[in-house]
Design an enzyme around this catalytic site. Structure first.
Site, PDB file in Angstrom:
ATOM      1  N   PRO A  77       0.843  -1.196   0.000  1.00  0.00           N
ATOM      2  CG  PRO A  77      -0.179  -1.190   2.094  1.00  0.00           C
ATOM      3  CD  PRO A  77       0.659  -2.022   1.196  1.00  0.00           C
ATOM      4  CB  CYS A  78       0.827   4.192  -2.210  1.00  0.00           C
ATOM      5  SG  CYS A  78      -0.949   4.249  -2.263  1.00  0.00           S
ATOM      6  CD  GLN A  79      -2.101   3.573   2.476  1.00  0.00           C
ATOM      7  OE1 GLN A  79      -1.789   3.478   1.301  1.00  0.00           O
ATOM      8  NE2 GLN A  79      -3.102   2.871   2.988  1.00  0.00           N
ATOM      9  CG  ASP A  80       1.109   1.263   5.193  1.00  0.00           C
ATOM     10  OD1 ASP A  80       0.899   2.276   5.873  1.00  0.00           O
ATOM     11  OD2 ASP A  80       0.466   0.223   5.282  1.00  0.00           O
TER      12      ASP A  80
END
Ligand SMILES: C[S@@+](CC[C@H](N)C(=O)[O-])C[C@H]1O[C@@H](n2cnc3c(N)ncnc32)[C@H](O)[C@@H]1O
Length: 376
Positions: A77-80
């Site tokens: 996941p990109c936000q992670d």
């Protein structure tokens, strides 16, 4: 002549979602997949026969991972992608799912089972997030583990009628992957070159400009993937007019020209909030270039994509369906989608486009892996 079966190269699929990466990985067989989301896990199981463990990647141990994988795929996941995780390393907090995945690669390495190929897929924003340090941290972690590392920016629009640029970081160890001496169009974009320039000396020394040929010309447009007009739910006249009224005057004029042509023309559209003259306004952003806009998840307040069809001087509007979204990701209609449209659109909005993975696999990953088998 005896037909020799394809070697069944083993792959692990992390952040597997609906398993679209595995569907594109020609020549590889997913022996283990993981995702935390129950809806994604159900979709994966409905479409694959292998093993999916549902749960947090941080809860996995090396002993949960079978065999001697040739490849590990992580659509994290990109936000992670958090720097705190990179700095804290193996003993660190649960700071970013990517580092939960990387910790497993390190644990496999300690057992002599590290995959010789690791692919990380993410949004292109990862090239510049954290002032570019997130991308640097990932590449340098891989370089320190002895991998050659390179990245490609691949837009699904080269294969499918959807604009969907994505970043693929490809790391290889003990394999002779095809390398170019310098950046190659179309996949080594200026953004990739800029990110390479931010690497340390060690990161640059491990860098590879992976050589991957461009695909042949795309031969489908959005118009080819739409459901029959008779089986979809159209907005009524007032709803359609209210939607079109949100478009900027230039976009309204283009739509009117398409309608007046009498031909069948398709517009794809998203509602977005824009700041104009200091005030926030809702705008309908249209495209009439034969492509859908990038699919995204309908969660978090972002609107669903609209389809506006001009035909015989008539203009009608509706929402893009889950099945159309699946086609825009390169899935055959036999792929089983969740019953809920919202869930189907979320599944597809998060996914990786199958033909992009197939191209990467057939042009780069599989030749590198088979080259090693041939040399053995
Ligand atoms: C960008 S999506 C990848 C989708 C996949 N490539 C596909 O084609 O469907 C990221 C996935 O990571 C999963 N995820 C997020 N955090 C996770 C975690 N801590 N452990 C395991 N999976 C996680 C999400 O549920 C989501 O399905």
């Amino acid at each position: 002549m005896a037909i020799r079966p394809e070697p069944a190269l083993e792959a692990l699929e992390f952040f597997a979602g609906g398993g679209l990466a595995g569907l594109g990985l020609s020549g590889f067989r997913t022996t283990f997949a993981n995702d935390v989301d129950p809806m994604k896990a159900a979709a994966w199981r409905a479409n694959h026969t292998g093993v999916l463990s549902q749960g947090d990647v941080w809860a996995l141990e090396a002993r949960d991972l079978p065999g001697r994988p040739t490849l590990a795929w992580a659509s994290s996941p990109c936000q992670d992608v958090s720097l705190a995780g990179a700095r804290a390393g193996l003993g660190g907090q649960r700071s970013g799912a990517f580092w939960g995945f990387w910790r497993l690669m390190q644990a496999l390495d300690a057992e002599g089972r590290a995959p010789p190929i690791v692919v990380v897929e993410n949004v292109v924003g990862l090239l510049t997030s954290g002032d570019g340090r997130d991308f640097v941290a990932i590449c340098e972690a891989m370089a320190q583990a002895g991998y050659r590392v390179g990245a490609l920016e691949m837009d699904a629009a080269l294969w499918l009628p959807q604009s969907r640029p994505r970043l693929f970081i490809v790391a290889m160890r003990g394999l002779a992957g095809p390398e170019a001496a310098a950046p190659l169009a179309p996949f080594h974009s200026p953004r990739i070159v800029g990110a390479f320039e931010r690497l340390s000396q060690g990161g640059r020394a491990a860098w590879a400009w992976w050589s991957l040929p461009a695909p042949s010309r795309r031969n489908t447009d959005l118009i080819d993937l739409l459901e029959d007009d008779e089986v979809v739910s159209w907005f009524d006249h007032d709803h359609t007019q209210a939607l079109i009224a949100l478009a900027a005057p230039l976009h309204q004029a283009r739509l009117e020209a398409a309608r007046a042509s009498g031909e069948r023309r398709i517009a794809a559209a998203y509602r977005r909030v824009r700041t104009e003259n200091g005030a926030k306004v809702q705008r309908l952003e249209l495209r009439l270039d034969g492509l859908a806009g990038c699919l995204r998840t309908p969660a978090g307040g972002s609107s669903r994509q609209y389809v506006i069809v001009c035909d015989g001087g008539r203009l009608r509007a509706r929402r893009l369906t889950g099945r159309e979204a699946a086609r825009l990701m390169g899935l055959p209609d036999g792929y089983r989608l969740p019953k809920s449209e919202t869930a189907a659109l979320k599944l597809m909005g998060d996914a990786v486009a199958v033909p992009v993975v197939r191209h990467l696999s057939e042009g780069l990953l599989l030749p590198a892996a088979l080259g090693r088998l041939a040399a053995a």
